[in-house]
Design an enzyme around this catalytic site. Structure first.
Site, PDB file in Angstrom:
ATOM      1  N   ARG A 231       3.335   1.515  -5.103  1.00  0.00           N
ATOM      2  CA  ARG A 231       4.276   1.507  -6.218  1.00  0.00           C
ATOM      3  C   ARG A 231       4.341   2.935  -6.764  1.00  0.00           C
ATOM      4  O   ARG A 231       3.310   3.613  -6.848  1.00  0.00           O
ATOM      5  CB  ARG A 231       3.825   0.561  -7.340  1.00  0.00           C
ATOM      6  N   GLU A 260      11.841   5.400  -9.673  1.00  0.00           N
ATOM      7  CA  GLU A 260      12.834   5.317  -8.579  1.00  0.00           C
ATOM      8  C   GLU A 260      14.090   4.540  -9.009  1.00  0.00           C
ATOM      9  O   GLU A 260      15.181   4.803  -8.508  1.00  0.00           O
ATOM     10  CB  GLU A 260      12.226   4.661  -7.327  1.00  0.00           C
ATOM     11  N   HIS A 299      12.389   2.825  -0.899  1.00  0.00           N
ATOM     12  CA  HIS A 299      11.666   1.558  -1.044  1.00  0.00           C
ATOM     13  C   HIS A 299      12.124   0.531  -0.008  1.00  0.00           C
ATOM     14  O   HIS A 299      12.614  -0.548  -0.352  1.00  0.00           O
ATOM     15  CB  HIS A 299      11.821   0.985  -2.462  1.00  0.00           C
TER      16      HIS A 299
HETATM   17  P1  NAD Z   1      -3.480  -6.724  -1.945  1.00  0.00           P
HETATM   18  O1  NAD Z   1      -3.617  -7.370  -3.257  1.00  0.00           O
HETATM   19  O2  NAD Z   1      -3.676  -7.537  -0.716  1.00  0.00           O
HETATM   20  O3  NAD Z   1      -4.520  -5.494  -1.836  1.00  0.00           O
HETATM   21  C1  NAD Z   1      -4.705  -4.606  -2.888  1.00  0.00           C
HETATM   22  C2  NAD Z   1      -6.132  -4.059  -2.750  1.00  0.00           C
HETATM   23  O4  NAD Z   1      -6.292  -3.059  -3.750  1.00  0.00           O
HETATM   24  C3  NAD Z   1      -7.216  -5.106  -2.965  1.00  0.00           C
HETATM   25  O5  NAD Z   1      -8.144  -5.065  -1.884  1.00  0.00           O
HETATM   26  C4  NAD Z   1      -7.860  -4.695  -4.294  1.00  0.00           C
HETATM   27  O6  NAD Z   1      -9.253  -4.983  -4.332  1.00  0.00           O
HETATM   28  C5  NAD Z   1      -7.600  -3.211  -4.285  1.00  0.00           C
HETATM   29  N1  NAD Z   1      -7.608  -2.611  -5.623  1.00  0.00           N
HETATM   30  C6  NAD Z   1      -7.017  -3.066  -6.757  1.00  0.00           C
HETATM   31  N2  NAD Z   1      -7.232  -2.206  -7.774  1.00  0.00           N
HETATM   32  C7  NAD Z   1      -7.963  -1.193  -7.269  1.00  0.00           C
HETATM   33  C8  NAD Z   1      -8.511  -0.013  -7.824  1.00  0.00           C
HETATM   34  N3  NAD Z   1      -8.332   0.309  -9.110  1.00  0.00           N
HETATM   35  N4  NAD Z   1      -9.202   0.804  -7.018  1.00  0.00           N
HETATM   36  C9  NAD Z   1      -9.406   0.497  -5.713  1.00  0.00           C
HETATM   37  N5  NAD Z   1      -8.927  -0.618  -5.119  1.00  0.00           N
HETATM   38  C10 NAD Z   1      -8.213  -1.446  -5.885  1.00  0.00           C
HETATM   39  O7  NAD Z   1      -2.062  -5.990  -1.955  1.00  0.00           O
HETATM   40  P2  NAD Z   1      -1.137  -5.640  -0.705  1.00  0.00           P
HETATM   41  O8  NAD Z   1      -0.336  -6.826  -0.315  1.00  0.00           O
HETATM   42  O9  NAD Z   1      -1.971  -4.965   0.325  1.00  0.00           O
HETATM   43  O10 NAD Z   1      -0.117  -4.613  -1.390  1.00  0.00           O
HETATM   44  C11 NAD Z   1      -0.547  -3.324  -1.771  1.00  0.00           C
HETATM   45  C12 NAD Z   1       0.568  -2.622  -2.531  1.00  0.00           C
HETATM   46  O11 NAD Z   1       1.727  -2.502  -1.722  1.00  0.00           O
HETATM   47  C13 NAD Z   1       1.049  -3.306  -3.817  1.00  0.00           C
HETATM   48  O12 NAD Z   1       1.210  -2.296  -4.800  1.00  0.00           O
HETATM   49  C14 NAD Z   1       2.409  -3.828  -3.513  1.00  0.00           C
HETATM   50  O13 NAD Z   1       3.202  -3.857  -4.671  1.00  0.00           O
HETATM   51  C15 NAD Z   1       2.887  -2.769  -2.524  1.00  0.00           C
HETATM   52  N6  NAD Z   1       3.964  -3.226  -1.646  1.00  0.00           N
HETATM   53  C16 NAD Z   1       4.950  -2.335  -1.318  1.00  0.00           C
HETATM   54  C17 NAD Z   1       5.995  -2.722  -0.479  1.00  0.00           C
HETATM   55  C18 NAD Z   1       7.073  -1.749  -0.073  1.00  0.00           C
HETATM   56  O14 NAD Z   1       8.166  -2.186   0.302  1.00  0.00           O
HETATM   57  N7  NAD Z   1       6.856  -0.457  -0.106  1.00  0.00           N
HETATM   58  C19 NAD Z   1       6.035  -4.034   0.001  1.00  0.00           C
HETATM   59  C20 NAD Z   1       4.994  -4.913  -0.342  1.00  0.00           C
HETATM   60  C21 NAD Z   1       3.955  -4.501  -1.177  1.00  0.00           C
END
Ligand code: NAD
Length: 332
Positions: A231, A260, A299
């Site tokens: 994000r 964005e 995005h």
């Molecule tokens: P997820 O919840 O499976 O994994 C997130 C991980 O981050 C978890 O393992 C959690 O323990 C860890 N985490 C949380 N806070 C933390 C911190 N302060 N320090 C260290 N680790 C921390 O999420 P995901 O499905 O892997 O998605 C990850 C990101 O990708 C999200 O921000 C989501 O919004 C974004 N995303 C982007 C797109 C895109 O189109 N670019 C699409 C889907 C998701």
């Protein structure tokens, strides 16, 4: 149920119409906003994507609303507290494209490591020279993965296919997977200092806003790359620009950028009145996107045919389950 679906394409509405048949459906291409909230005022449910800011104010103008189904994993665009107060269910799509976003992460990494974007721009001008286009191998480089959840783990799997070493930072450790996928958890300062490329996969929460700030960027390895497909708000734009200008970062690959949502409105921001922070974001983004060592996409990390089908199917299942009184994938 009366359901208003915002930010939908004709393909989305075709698929949702079949999966949600029997409901009274309305489809709108634009995000839900203060300007068009009237369109949903008699709806029990809404489905939105991430550009609809579902704020407390907006919710107060939807008196019969009982459910919000976001067609995304992230739900930071929805005021969960306001939903809780009104007993409105919020449902997301917990997983639909871990591999999809991970593959896009590598599209950004490879564009930077092999200067694909610069070569393309030159070729368009009829310039076929190779000076200044020497890249570097990924094999034997170290990838720092911040956030080893659904997407981060797929990134690690792909990195291993390239012969990379992987260091990871997460508040939660999965020792079993670290053994299977051959990566090592390390303290954040070590991941930042030792990695040739750092890639971000943590959620945007109040506690992670500007996670990559001036201090953390200054601790990164000189000449490394920063990739963000999580994000925009996770990275402080100003610190990123400074890191690029000071040469700490050799480049950045960004599928998401802080503010964005204002890029599309940039002209309005430059020529008409808009809030100071919006105008500041617009100016920062213009600056960022003009760096030739920044590769950006608007995005689209999630945006593959297969992922979209999975998103729409899960959203329909969420709304059908809610209507049946057995809500699934609720985030509040
Ligand atoms: P997820 O919840 O499976 O994994 C997130 C991980 O981050 C978890 O393992 C959690 O323990 C860890 N985490 C949380 N806070 C933390 C911190 N302060 N320090 C260290 N680790 C921390 O999420 P995901 O499905 O892997 O998605 C990850 C990101 O990708 C999200 O921000 C989501 O919004 C974004 N995303 C982007 C797109 C895109 O189109 N670019 C699409 C889907 C998701």
């Amino acid at each position: 149920m009366r359901i208003a679906c915002f930010e939908t394409t004709p393909t989305d509405s075709d698929r949702l119409s079949v999966a949600l048949s029997g409901n009274d459906l309305r489809f709108f291409p634009e995000p839900l906003s203060e300007k068009n909230v009237e369109l949903a005022k008699d709806c029990e449910a809404i489905s939105v994507f991430i550009y609809s800011e579902v704020s407390a104010d907006l919710l107060s103008r939807l008196p019969v609303l009982r459910a919000v189904a976001t067609r995304s994993t992230g739900f930071d665009h929805i005021d969960l507290d306001a939903c809780r107060k009104r007993d409105i269910a919020v449902m997301n799509v917990p997983s639909y494209g871990e591999n999809t976003v991970a593959e896009h992460t590598f599209a950004l990494i490879l564009a930077l490591s092999r200067n694909v974007h610069k070569s393309y721009a030159r070729g368009r001008k009829g310039d076929y020279s190779i000076e200044g286009l020497m890249g570097f191998d990924l094999k034997d480089k170290t990838l720092g993965v911040i956030g080893t959840g659904h997407i981060g783990l797929h990134v690690i799997r792909i990195a291993k296919g390239f012969g990379m070493h992987v260091l990871a930072f997460d508040t939660h450790h999965d020792t079993f997977l670290s053994e299977i996928l051959h990566f090592r958890y390390a303290p954040l300062h070590e991941v930042l200092a030792e990695s040739d490329i750092v890639t971000l996969h943590i959620p945007l929460l109040e506690s992670t806003r500007h996670f990559m700030d001036r201090d953390k960027i200054s601790k990164m390895k000189q000449g490394s790359l920063l990739i963000n497909t999580s994000r925009g708000g996770i990275v402080d734009n100003r610190a990123l620009i400074e890191g690029l200008d000071r040469g700490i970062l050799a480049g950045a690959g960004l599928d998401v950028i802080e503010g964005e949502e204002h890029i599309r409105e940039e002209n309005q921001c430059l020529h008409r009145s808009c809030s100071a922070r919006k105008a500041e974001h617009a100016a920062e983004n213009r600056d960022l996107l003009h760096h030739d060592n920044v590769v950006f996409t608007p995005h689209i990390g999630f945006y593959s045919r297969e992922a979209i089908d999975r998103i729409l199917d899960t959203t329909a299942e969420n709304l059908n389950a809610f209507a049946d009184g057995n809500p699934t994938n609720t985030v509040r």
